[in-house]
Write an enzyme that holds these catalytic residues in place. Structure first.
Site, PDB file in Angstrom:
ATOM      1  N   GLY A 216       1.102  -1.408   0.082  1.00 17.37           N
ATOM      2  CA  GLY A 216      -0.120   0.408  -0.111  1.00 17.37           C
ATOM      3  C   GLY A 216       0.977   1.302   0.063  1.00 17.37           C
ATOM      4  N   LEU A 217      -0.310   2.001  -0.669  1.00 14.39           N
ATOM      5  CA  LEU A 217       0.604   3.668  -0.321  1.00 14.39           C
ATOM      6  C   LEU A 217       1.265   4.016   0.525  1.00 14.39           C
ATOM      7  CD1 LEU A 217      -2.073   5.796  -1.705  1.00 14.39           C
ATOM      8  CD2 LEU A 217       0.500   5.104  -2.832  1.00 14.39           C
ATOM      9  N   SER A 218       3.019   5.131   0.871  1.00 21.52           N
ATOM     10  CA  SER A 218       2.874   5.893   1.896  1.00 21.52           C
ATOM     11  C   SER A 218       2.295   6.103   3.061  1.00 21.52           C
ATOM     12  CB  SER A 218       4.059   6.052   2.106  1.00 21.52           C
ATOM     13  OG  SER A 218       5.313   6.675   2.807  1.00 21.52           O
TER      14      SER A 218
ATOM     15  N   SER B 181      -0.938   4.231   4.613  1.00 21.41           N
ATOM     16  CA  SER B 181      -1.537   3.424   4.625  1.00 21.41           C
ATOM     17  C   SER B 181      -1.429   2.839   5.584  1.00 21.41           C
ATOM     18  CB  SER B 181      -1.417   2.800   2.850  1.00 21.41           C
ATOM     19  OG  SER B 181      -0.447   2.047   3.153  1.00 21.41           O
ATOM     20  N   GLY B 182      -0.702   2.618   6.430  1.00 20.20           N
ATOM     21  CA  GLY B 182      -1.063   1.816   7.476  1.00 20.20           C
ATOM     22  C   GLY B 182       0.075   0.314   7.434  1.00 20.20           C
ATOM     23  N   LYS B 183       0.769   0.398   6.259  1.00 22.05           N
ATOM     24  CA  LYS B 183       1.114  -0.821   6.796  1.00 22.05           C
ATOM     25  C   LYS B 183       1.845  -1.244   7.436  1.00 22.05           C
ATOM     26  CE  LYS B 183       3.430  -0.119   2.592  1.00 22.05           C
ATOM     27  NZ  LYS B 183       3.479   1.883   2.708  1.00 22.05           N
ATOM     28  N   SER B 184       2.641  -0.774   8.487  1.00 21.29           N
ATOM     29  CA  SER B 184       3.595  -0.851   9.426  1.00 21.29           C
ATOM     30  C   SER B 184       2.994  -1.363  10.315  1.00 21.29           C
ATOM     31  CB  SER B 184       4.159   0.506  10.175  1.00 21.29           C
ATOM     32  OG  SER B 184       5.693  -0.018   8.565  1.00 21.29           O
TER      33      SER B 184
ATOM     34  N   SER C 185       5.846  -1.955  -2.111  1.00 24.58           N
ATOM     35  CA  SER C 185       5.619  -2.619  -3.359  1.00 24.58           C
ATOM     36  C   SER C 185       4.988  -2.216  -4.441  1.00 24.58           C
ATOM     37  CB  SER C 185       5.320  -3.608  -2.825  1.00 24.58           C
ATOM     38  OG  SER C 185       4.791  -4.249  -1.792  1.00 24.58           O
TER      39      SER C 185
END
Ligand SMILES: Nc1ncnc2c1ncn2[C@@H]1O[C@H](COP(=O)(O)OS(=O)(=O)O)[C@@H](OP(=O)(O)O)[C@H]1O
Ligand SMILES: Nc1ncnc2c1ncn2[C@@H]1O[C@H](COP(=O)(O)OP(=O)(O)O)[C@@H](O)[C@H]1O
Length: 197
Positions: free
Chosen positions: A32-34, A36-39, A106
């Site tokens: 997902g975008l920077s 977006s909440g991945k981490s 990614s």
């Protein structure tokens, strides 16, 4: 690849590690975008897994770029190499019986597909952390969107570099309307449904 290499079979393998751990292993690929909440989501899920005694490990974008991939920038080629190396590391973790969580932008589908194809069928779960770029820009936790808008960063994903949303991910998390805990809970439920845990 170099010549004169021989693959060594090991006497303890993936199935042995899985049996010992009492759960499946594989790759949970957050994309997902920077901002977006991945981490945040992967961290929360990793904590839940840890507390339940599940063997898991989180590979996180910024951290990996400090070490293993410190030589790479953000051109398309460097992002491709970044994801290729991370895919190889994730594969080793999965082979060791671990549920590995990866949190990288990614942005290219072909790179994510290569990682998927490199692990055993069914051992790769693609999770799209879906959040409109406007919302990511409002959050701007690291102030990078501001820099990208000012022209201080060139080729920033979502601003002047592409992000290819996955057409068929196993899971889409809407991080605009669901909080971190709820998103992590959705992944946990999928792991249960797939009998990983
Ligand atoms: N040009 C550009 N585009 C996007 N992101 C940038 C850029 N420059 C630096 N950063 C910071 O690097 C983090 C993304 O690294 P990744 O390894 O996940 O990127 S990629 O998968 O290779 O595209 C990303 O972290 P996240 O915000 O956690 O996604 C940013 O903090
Ligand atoms: N539902 C949500 N899921 C994840 N992060 C959220 C959510 N709502 C707000 N946030 C906030 O958005 C920011 C996301 O940052 P981060 O997790 O670093 O994203 P990424 O790793 O995709 O760059 C954090 O400040 C987080 O607290």
């Amino acid at each position: 690849m170099s010549e004169n290499l021989t693959w060594h079979e090991t006497s303890v393998g993936n199935e042995d590690y899985r049996r010992k751990n009492g759960h499946q292993s594989g790759v949970l690929w957050f994309t997902g975008l920077s901002g977006s909440g991945k981490s945040s989501i992967a961290n929360q899920l990793n904590k839940v897994l840890y507390e339940k005694g599940i063997q898991s490990y989180l590979l996180d974008g910024d951290n990996v770029r400090h070490g293993l991939n410190a030589d790479l920038g953000f051109s398309e080629e460097d992002r491709e190499e970044n994801i290729r190396r991370i895919g190889e590391v994730a594969k080793l973790f999965a082979d060791s019986g671990t549920i590995v969580l990866t949190a990288f932008i990614s942005p290219y589908q072909k790179d994510r597909d290569l990682v998927r194809a490199s692990v055993q069928a069914g051992d790769f779960i693609e999770i799209h952390v879906d959040c409109p770029v406007e919302e990511c820009e409002t959050r701007d936790p690291k102030g990078l969107y501001k820099k990208a808008r000012n022209g201080e960063i060139k080729g920033f994903t979502g601003i002047d570099a592409p992000y290819e949303a996955p057409p068929k991910p196993e899971l889409v998390l809407d991080s605009k309307t669901h909080d971190v805990e709820s998103c992590a809970e959705q992944v946990w439920k999928l792991l249960q449904k797939k009998n990983w845990v």
